[in-house]
Enzyme design. Structure first.
Site, mmCIF file in Angstrom:
data_model
loop_
_atom_site.group_PDB
_atom_site.id
_atom_site.type_symbol
_atom_site.label_atom_id
_atom_site.label_comp_id
_atom_site.label_asym_id
_atom_site.label_seq_id
_atom_site.Cartn_x
_atom_site.Cartn_y
_atom_site.Cartn_z
ATOM 1 N N LYS A 82 0.839 -1.199 0.000
ATOM 2 C CA LYS A 82 0.000 0.000 0.000
ATOM 3 C C LYS A 82 0.875 1.251 0.000
ATOM 4 O O LYS A 82 1.858 1.328 0.739
ATOM 5 C CB LYS A 82 -0.925 -0.018 1.218
ATOM 6 C CG LYS A 82 -1.993 1.083 1.225
ATOM 7 C CD LYS A 82 -2.913 0.923 2.439
ATOM 8 C CE LYS A 82 -3.997 1.975 2.464
ATOM 9 N NZ LYS A 82 -4.904 1.835 3.635
ATOM 10 N N SER A 157 -9.870 2.026 2.638
ATOM 11 C CA SER A 157 -9.026 2.800 1.757
ATOM 12 C C SER A 157 -8.021 1.955 0.968
ATOM 13 O O SER A 157 -7.398 2.432 0.015
ATOM 14 C CB SER A 157 -8.233 3.831 2.573
ATOM 15 O OG SER A 157 -7.369 3.180 3.500
ATOM 16 N N SER A 181 -10.100 -0.429 6.784
ATOM 17 C CA SER A 181 -9.500 -0.276 5.452
ATOM 18 C C SER A 181 -8.764 -1.493 4.940
ATOM 19 O O SER A 181 -8.343 -1.517 3.777
ATOM 20 C CB SER A 181 -8.555 0.932 5.445
ATOM 21 O OG SER A 181 -9.277 2.122 5.586
#
Length: 506
Positions: A82, A157, A181
């Site tokens: 990420k 997210s 997330s």
């Protein structure tokens, strides 16, 4: 051979690499080829690090050829990271224009541990800007698409990390979970996502959204793969003052135990307040079917009440924006990142205001304003202070529930994946996606999502959330592994292998 490699689990790939049946370079190249083939449709990656990934893989192959033991059980297995973790060899943007092109001078602890374990990093994945969102539509570089149906969101997210798994672009990924997330994207994409106990994985080098809530964790397509990755990234870090000085719970052993399919003697609490009216029919029916399966495995189901979970969402959306307001003050156009000058002789204050206006997206601005207001003189006690009191009550609810059960279960999300654009202009509707996941972040407990099956009407993945006490990951993984094994046996194989949306869309 290349396409076959991308369909294997991380554990299977590691076994083949370490037995020198296939090279780490071949495995990494296969996944890079897959990214080149499908990522135009998925947009899981913001940056692909081809050269450093292949170099890391070659180093693993050279070590094995020299007779050295693998650096870790996952050495040679590539991974998607990420874009909220610092990396010296790739940009770190957090999905924001304000950090466009920024190359950090240091690696995050998670990044460093992945490198030390011999895990090639394929690239950095797309995300809602500064991890603020539930759909990955708030990225400055456009939305990520769900491989099950590319007209739908992959969650947020960390939608890029989850989508990279579902699209077979990576066998492993890393995400962060502030209010769901990791778990919500896992639910939407039919993958596995784990939020470890707060402090169980170092946050050093993780660009902060809300410091008391953020937690890094493993993402994978199987429970065993998630457990193996958990052991790589977990453990105490002296560079993180919130890091727990305790061994990583025995999650791999618990996973192997759970895979035997026997949950006799375990008490599983069903949270009364999470589920029922207002939840999508596919989610509700999938959750009830999961409960029946857990009972068939020998678990004892008990209903537990957590009455203050009702207030978790509003309390969270006071605590999180308050911490965002503080953390994002560092992006001031003075030290790094974007700098926009409204005029040649503009003052520092004018440059700062212009840069933040140009560099931050609408959702980030919204949360900064909410948090600044909640922390302002005369409102601190009424808003932020009261929210922290609610947080204490939520922790007490968990404590009471865990006196009656070893783990708790609930739906991961109230709905299956929704269409891109459906909720992006309705902040409240977007925030409600985190209804089931937020309580675990507020308390700092461990939680994970595993695929429960496909919705009867939508054909989209439904997630089962399993929650455990702090440092109670072992029974959580045991339940998840037993459920996964029983689901796969009943349905003729892993859920993810029944996904055909991406192939059709391409």
């Amino acid at each position: 051979m290349s396409s076959e490699l991308t369909r294997l689990t991380a554990a299977e790939l590691a076994e083949k690499i370490h037995a020198r049946e296939v090279s780490a370079v071949e495995v990494t190249q296969a996944h890079l080829d897959r990214i080149a083939e499908v990522d135009r449709a998925v947009h899981a990656f913001l940056h692909v690090g081809t050269e450093p990934a292949l170099a890391a893989a070659a180093a693993v192959d050279a070590a094995l050829a020299n007779g050295e033991a693998p650096a870790s059980p996952l050495a040679g297995v590539p991974l998607a990271l990420k874009d909220v973790f610092t990396t010296v060899d790739m940009p770190t943007t957090c999905g924001s224009r304000i950090l466009d092109g920024w190359r950090p001078p240091y690696d995050a602890t998670v990044t460093a541990r992945l490198r030390a374990a011999g895990i090639p990093i394929l690239g950095k994945t797309n995300m809602d800007e500064f991890a603020m969102g539930s759909s990955t539509e708030h990225s400055a570089w456009g939305p990520t698409h769900n491989p099950w149906d590319t007209e739908r969101v992959p969650g947020g997210s960390g939608g890029g990390s989850a989508a990279s798994l579902a699209a077979f672009e990576a066998p492993l990924a890393i995400g962060t979970d502030t209010g769901g997330s990791i778990r919500q994207p896992a639910s939407f994409t039919g993958t596995v996502g784990v939020k470890p106990t707060y402090g169980g994985v170092s946050r050093y080098g993780l660009v902060a959204c809300a410091s008391s809530l953020d937690q890094a964790g493993p993402c994978a397509r199987t429970v065993l793969d998630a457990a193996l990755l958990h052991t790589v990234i977990g453990g105490h870090d002296r560079l993180d003052s919130t890091s727990i000085d305790a061994p990583v719970p025995p999650v791999v052993e618990a996973t192997r135990l759970g895979a035997s399919g026997d949950l006799s003697g375990l008490r599983i609490g069903v949270v009364r307040e999470l589920g029922g009216e207002g939840y999508q029919a596919d989610v509700e029916s999938g959750f009830r079917a999961a409960l029946r399966r857990l009972e068939e495995l020998g678990a004892e189901l008990v209903e537990v009440s957590c009455p203050h979970f009702e207030y978790a969402l509003p309390a969270y959306y006071l605590i999180l924006p308050s911490e965002v307001s503080s953390n994002l003050a560092r992006f001031d156009a003075m030290r790094y990142g974007l700098r926009t000058a409204p005029a040649p002789d503009a003052s520092a204050e004018e440059v700062m205001a212009a840069t933040r206006d140009a560099g931050f997206g609408d959702e980030v601005k919204r949360r900064i304003m909410l948090g600044t207001y909640a922390l302002s003189s005369g409102y601190y006690d009424a808003y932020y202070g009261q929210a922290q009191k609610v947080r204490t009550l939520i922790r007490r609810d968990f404590t009471s529930a865990f006196e009656r059960a070893d783990v708790l279960v609930a739906p991961t999300t109230p709905t299956t994946a929704f269409r891109i654009g459906d909720k992006v202009d309705d902040p409240l509707a977007m925030y409600l996606n985190d209804l089931c996941t937020i309580p675990a972040n507020m308390a700092g407990n461990a939680a994970m999502s595993v695929p429960a099956g496909l919705g009867e009407s939508s054909g989209l993945p439904v997630g089962l959330q399993i929650m455990a006490p702090a440092l109670g990951e072992a029974p959580m993984y045991r339940v998840a592994a037993a459920f996964e094994a029983a689901r796969d046996a009943a349905e003729g194989g892993p859920l993810i292998h029944r996904m055909n949306g991406l192939e059709v869309s391409l």
